[in-house]
Motif scaffolding. Structure first.
Motif, PDB file in Angstrom:
ATOM      1  N   ALA A 100       0.830  -1.208   0.000  1.00  0.00           N
ATOM      2  CA  ALA A 100       0.000   0.000   0.000  1.00  0.00           C
ATOM      3  C   ALA A 100       0.860   1.251   0.000  1.00  0.00           C
ATOM      4  O   ALA A 100       0.570   2.227  -0.705  1.00  0.00           O
ATOM      5  CB  ALA A 100      -0.931  -0.006   1.213  1.00  0.00           C
ATOM      6  N   HIS A 101       1.962   1.245   0.750  1.00  0.00           N
ATOM      7  CA  HIS A 101       2.851   2.408   0.790  1.00  0.00           C
ATOM      8  C   HIS A 101       3.565   2.600  -0.546  1.00  0.00           C
ATOM      9  O   HIS A 101       3.767   3.737  -0.987  1.00  0.00           O
ATOM     10  CB  HIS A 101       3.862   2.253   1.929  1.00  0.00           C
ATOM     11  CG  HIS A 101       3.317   2.638   3.253  1.00  0.00           C
ATOM     12  ND1 HIS A 101       3.353   3.925   3.733  1.00  0.00           N
ATOM     13  CD2 HIS A 101       2.683   1.908   4.210  1.00  0.00           C
ATOM     14  CE1 HIS A 101       2.785   3.974   4.929  1.00  0.00           C
ATOM     15  NE2 HIS A 101       2.368   2.764   5.235  1.00  0.00           N
ATOM     16  N   LYS A 102       3.945   1.513  -1.190  1.00  0.00           N
ATOM     17  CA  LYS A 102       4.581   1.618  -2.502  1.00  0.00           C
ATOM     18  C   LYS A 102       3.622   2.220  -3.521  1.00  0.00           C
ATOM     19  O   LYS A 102       3.992   3.088  -4.320  1.00  0.00           O
ATOM     20  CB  LYS A 102       5.059   0.250  -2.973  1.00  0.00           C
ATOM     21  CG  LYS A 102       5.834   0.275  -4.298  1.00  0.00           C
ATOM     22  CD  LYS A 102       6.293  -1.107  -4.687  1.00  0.00           C
ATOM     23  CE  LYS A 102       7.156  -1.055  -5.941  1.00  0.00           C
ATOM     24  NZ  LYS A 102       6.431  -0.477  -7.101  1.00  0.00           N
ATOM     25  N   ASP A 103       2.358   1.782  -3.491  1.00  0.00           N
ATOM     26  CA  ASP A 103       1.366   2.302  -4.431  1.00  0.00           C
ATOM     27  C   ASP A 103       1.120   3.792  -4.184  1.00  0.00           C
ATOM     28  O   ASP A 103       0.937   4.562  -5.138  1.00  0.00           O
ATOM     29  CB  ASP A 103       0.055   1.533  -4.294  1.00  0.00           C
ATOM     30  CG  ASP A 103       0.154   0.113  -4.831  1.00  0.00           C
ATOM     31  OD1 ASP A 103       1.125  -0.184  -5.570  1.00  0.00           O
ATOM     32  OD2 ASP A 103      -0.731  -0.708  -4.508  1.00  0.00           O
ATOM     33  N   LEU A 104       1.111   4.205  -2.918  1.00  0.00           N
ATOM     34  CA  LEU A 104       0.901   5.616  -2.603  1.00  0.00           C
ATOM     35  C   LEU A 104       2.055   6.470  -3.121  1.00  0.00           C
ATOM     36  O   LEU A 104       1.849   7.551  -3.685  1.00  0.00           O
ATOM     37  CB  LEU A 104       0.729   5.812  -1.100  1.00  0.00           C
ATOM     38  CG  LEU A 104       0.563   7.261  -0.627  1.00  0.00           C
ATOM     39  CD1 LEU A 104      -0.646   7.925  -1.285  1.00  0.00           C
ATOM     40  CD2 LEU A 104       0.452   7.324   0.895  1.00  0.00           C
ATOM     41  N   LEU A 105       3.269   5.978  -2.947  1.00  0.00           N
ATOM     42  CA  LEU A 105       4.431   6.719  -3.454  1.00  0.00           C
ATOM     43  C   LEU A 105       4.355   6.850  -4.970  1.00  0.00           C
ATOM     44  O   LEU A 105       4.612   7.921  -5.528  1.00  0.00           O
ATOM     45  CB  LEU A 105       5.718   6.022  -3.043  1.00  0.00           C
ATOM     46  CG  LEU A 105       7.020   6.692  -3.503  1.00  0.00           C
ATOM     47  CD1 LEU A 105       7.157   8.089  -2.911  1.00  0.00           C
ATOM     48  CD2 LEU A 105       8.225   5.848  -3.138  1.00  0.00           C
ATOM     49  N   ASP A 106       3.991   5.764  -5.650  1.00  0.00           N
ATOM     50  CA  ASP A 106       3.843   5.817  -7.102  1.00  0.00           C
ATOM     51  C   ASP A 106       2.802   6.860  -7.495  1.00  0.00           C
ATOM     52  O   ASP A 106       2.972   7.608  -8.464  1.00  0.00           O
ATOM     53  CB  ASP A 106       3.426   4.450  -7.649  1.00  0.00           C
ATOM     54  CG  ASP A 106       4.557   3.431  -7.585  1.00  0.00           C
ATOM     55  OD1 ASP A 106       5.724   3.850  -7.444  1.00  0.00           O
ATOM     56  OD2 ASP A 106       4.273   2.227  -7.672  1.00  0.00           O
ATOM     57  N   LEU A 120       1.990   9.556  -5.935  1.00  0.00           N
ATOM     58  CA  LEU A 120       2.502  10.906  -5.709  1.00  0.00           C
ATOM     59  C   LEU A 120       3.539  11.307  -6.750  1.00  0.00           C
ATOM     60  O   LEU A 120       3.643  12.476  -7.131  1.00  0.00           O
ATOM     61  CB  LEU A 120       3.118  11.015  -4.315  1.00  0.00           C
ATOM     62  CG  LEU A 120       2.142  11.071  -3.140  1.00  0.00           C
ATOM     63  CD1 LEU A 120       2.891  10.899  -1.830  1.00  0.00           C
ATOM     64  CD2 LEU A 120       1.362  12.378  -3.134  1.00  0.00           C
ATOM     65  N   LEU A 121       4.327  10.327  -7.228  1.00  0.00           N
ATOM     66  CA  LEU A 121       5.472  10.642  -8.078  1.00  0.00           C
ATOM     67  C   LEU A 121       5.189  10.546  -9.571  1.00  0.00           C
ATOM     68  O   LEU A 121       5.783  11.270 -10.363  1.00  0.00           O
ATOM     69  CB  LEU A 121       6.643   9.717  -7.752  1.00  0.00           C
ATOM     70  CG  LEU A 121       7.365   9.978  -6.431  1.00  0.00           C
ATOM     71  CD1 LEU A 121       8.460   8.947  -6.234  1.00  0.00           C
ATOM     72  CD2 LEU A 121       7.947  11.382  -6.396  1.00  0.00           C
ATOM     73  N   LEU A 122       4.303   9.654  -9.977  1.00  0.00           N
ATOM     74  CA  LEU A 122       4.138   9.395 -11.397  1.00  0.00           C
ATOM     75  C   LEU A 122       3.470  10.558 -12.108  1.00  0.00           C
ATOM     76  O   LEU A 122       2.652  11.269 -11.540  1.00  0.00           O
ATOM     77  CB  LEU A 122       3.323   8.117 -11.607  1.00  0.00           C
ATOM     78  CG  LEU A 122       3.990   6.816 -11.149  1.00  0.00           C
ATOM     79  CD1 LEU A 122       3.091   5.636 -11.437  1.00  0.00           C
ATOM     80  CD2 LEU A 122       5.337   6.627 -11.829  1.00  0.00           C
ATOM     81  N   GLY A 123       3.829  10.741 -13.381  1.00  0.00           N
ATOM     82  CA  GLY A 123       3.222  11.788 -14.189  1.00  0.00           C
ATOM     83  C   GLY A 123       1.852  11.373 -14.690  1.00  0.00           C
ATOM     84  O   GLY A 123       1.276  10.389 -14.259  1.00  0.00           O
ATOM     85  N   GLY A 124       1.340  12.132 -15.665  1.00  0.00           N
ATOM     86  CA  GLY A 124       0.020  11.859 -16.187  1.00  0.00           C
ATOM     87  C   GLY A 124      -1.056  12.557 -15.383  1.00  0.00           C
ATOM     88  O   GLY A 124      -0.790  13.430 -14.566  1.00  0.00           O
ATOM     89  N   SER A 125      -2.294  12.159 -15.605  1.00  0.00           N
ATOM     90  CA  SER A 125      -3.411  12.787 -14.903  1.00  0.00           C
ATOM     91  C   SER A 125      -3.335  12.485 -13.407  1.00  0.00           C
ATOM     92  O   SER A 125      -3.151  11.327 -13.014  1.00  0.00           O
ATOM     93  CB  SER A 125      -4.741  12.275 -15.463  1.00  0.00           C
ATOM     94  OG  SER A 125      -4.863  12.598 -16.826  1.00  0.00           O
ATOM     95  N   GLN A 174       0.301  15.763  -6.298  1.00  0.00           N
ATOM     96  CA  GLN A 174       1.167  14.963  -7.163  1.00  0.00           C
ATOM     97  C   GLN A 174       2.463  15.733  -7.364  1.00  0.00           C
ATOM     98  O   GLN A 174       2.434  16.916  -7.704  1.00  0.00           O
ATOM     99  CB  GLN A 174       0.500  14.694  -8.512  1.00  0.00           C
ATOM    100  CG  GLN A 174       1.281  13.729  -9.392  1.00  0.00           C
ATOM    101  CD  GLN A 174       0.565  13.496 -10.719  1.00  0.00           C
ATOM    102  OE1 GLN A 174       0.048  14.423 -11.318  1.00  0.00           O
ATOM    103  NE2 GLN A 174       0.551  12.254 -11.166  1.00  0.00           N
ATOM    104  N   CYS A 175       3.581  15.093  -7.105  1.00  0.00           N
ATOM    105  CA  CYS A 175       4.877  15.758  -7.147  1.00  0.00           C
ATOM    106  C   CYS A 175       5.768  15.103  -8.203  1.00  0.00           C
ATOM    107  O   CYS A 175       5.591  13.934  -8.546  1.00  0.00           O
ATOM    108  CB  CYS A 175       5.575  15.672  -5.789  1.00  0.00           C
ATOM    109  SG  CYS A 175       4.608  16.366  -4.437  1.00  0.00           S
ATOM    110  N   LYS A 176       6.733  15.870  -8.668  1.00  0.00           N
ATOM    111  CA  LYS A 176       7.765  15.332  -9.545  1.00  0.00           C
ATOM    112  C   LYS A 176       9.014  15.118  -8.714  1.00  0.00           C
ATOM    113  O   LYS A 176       9.570  16.058  -8.160  1.00  0.00           O
ATOM    114  CB  LYS A 176       8.048  16.301 -10.695  1.00  0.00           C
ATOM    115  CG  LYS A 176       6.879  16.469 -11.656  1.00  0.00           C
ATOM    116  CD  LYS A 176       7.206  17.443 -12.761  1.00  0.00           C
ATOM    117  CE  LYS A 176       6.032  17.602 -13.724  1.00  0.00           C
ATOM    118  NZ  LYS A 176       6.328  18.595 -14.784  1.00  0.00           N
ATOM    119  N   GLY A 177       9.439  13.873  -8.604  1.00  0.00           N
ATOM    120  CA  GLY A 177      10.603  13.577  -7.775  1.00  0.00           C
ATOM    121  C   GLY A 177      11.621  12.741  -8.514  1.00  0.00           C
ATOM    122  O   GLY A 177      11.290  12.047  -9.473  1.00  0.00           O
TER     123      GLY A 177
END
Length: 260
Positions: A48-54, A56-61, A78-81
């Motif tokens: 669940a934590h991995k999915d949340l990080l994805d 926050l970080l992934l682009g797109g809508s 949503q952030c760019k990291g």
């Protein structure tokens, strides 16, 4: 981290309005709104934590938004990291993921809401844990199984809603639902570099989590609320065209009942 701004053409959420369960799928025909329980086991937290990080970080809508007092409409979290992890992660890498998620979410909250002093009093670790679990696939799966639907929620989109003093956080989940595969619709939409396909269905649901910023114990049951209605289109944006007013009323009146 850079916080993306909301394009209102991408997301405008709609109200459930009058409910008529006769045309809904599964057990929703007789109970279009209600509650269900989800039991979270310890092994679910890491994924669940991995999915949340994805998220926050992934682009797109954007898929995760914030609604709180002072905001006219939901804004994206949503952030760019620069950080990425491979599939074979050590315990140290998982800890780094968690700390990065906490930092990104805290930075995004402060940046988009402009109420930093209030957020600084929040127990961020508990909030992250609750948010990750509430946004996990298991919630939609439990809801779908309880209502005798297909075991999935299509195009899931999340709104982190908070208000009060001290702040109370809950997560709204929006998504399409169906009873059988022949009810799932393939939607062609333009995307950068060509067309991509997303799936929708004739009905949409809205799920509300319990309070997030308190410890969620392993193997304990958490109660979620739900409401379902016919969808207005084949995308979340089309199907939730007027929910901004409902969300604004919720945070202004300090009443979760406005959502259900």
């Amino acid at each position: 981290a850079e916080v993306q701004q909301l394009d209102l053409k991408q997301l405008s959420l709609s109200s459930v309005g009058e409910l008529d369960g006769s045309d809904l799928p599964g057990l929703l025909r007789t109970e279009p709104r209600g509650s269900f329980e989800v039991k979270f086991e310890s092994f679910m937290r890491m994924e669940a934590h991995k999915d949340l990080l994805d998220m926050l970080l992934l682009g797109g809508s954007p898929r995760l938004f914030l609604m709180c007092p002072g905001l006219a409409e939901p804004v994206p979290l949503q952030c760019k990291g620069p950080v990425a992890f491979d599939d074979t992660q050590s315990e140290a890498q998982h800890l780094a993921e968690r700390r990065l998620t906490e930092r990104l979410l805290f930075t995004a909250l402060i940046a988009v809401a402009g109420v930093g002093r209030s957020f600084r009093d929040v127990e961020v670790s508990s909030l992250i844990d609750g948010l990750a679990l509430a946004a996990s696939r298991g919630v939609g799966l439990n809801f779908a199984q309880a209502q005798r639907l297909l075991p999935l929620v299509l195009q899931p989109t999340f709104v982190l809603v908070c208000f009060g003093n001290p702040l109370e956080f809950r997560l709204l989940t929006y998504g399409f639902i169906a009873e059988s595969l022949d009810q799932v619709l393939a939607t062609e939409r333009e995307a950068s570099g060509g067309e991509s396909e997303s799936m929708s269905a004739p009905w949409i649901t809205r799920l509300l989590s319990p309070e997030l910023a308190v410890p969620w114990e392993d193997d304990s049951a958490c109660t979620f609320r739900y409401v379902a209605q016919a969808a207005n289109g084949r995308s979340i944006a089309e199907s939730m065209a007027s929910d901004v007013a409902v969300l604004r009323s919720t945070v202004d009146l300090l009443q979760w009942s406005e959502l259900f």
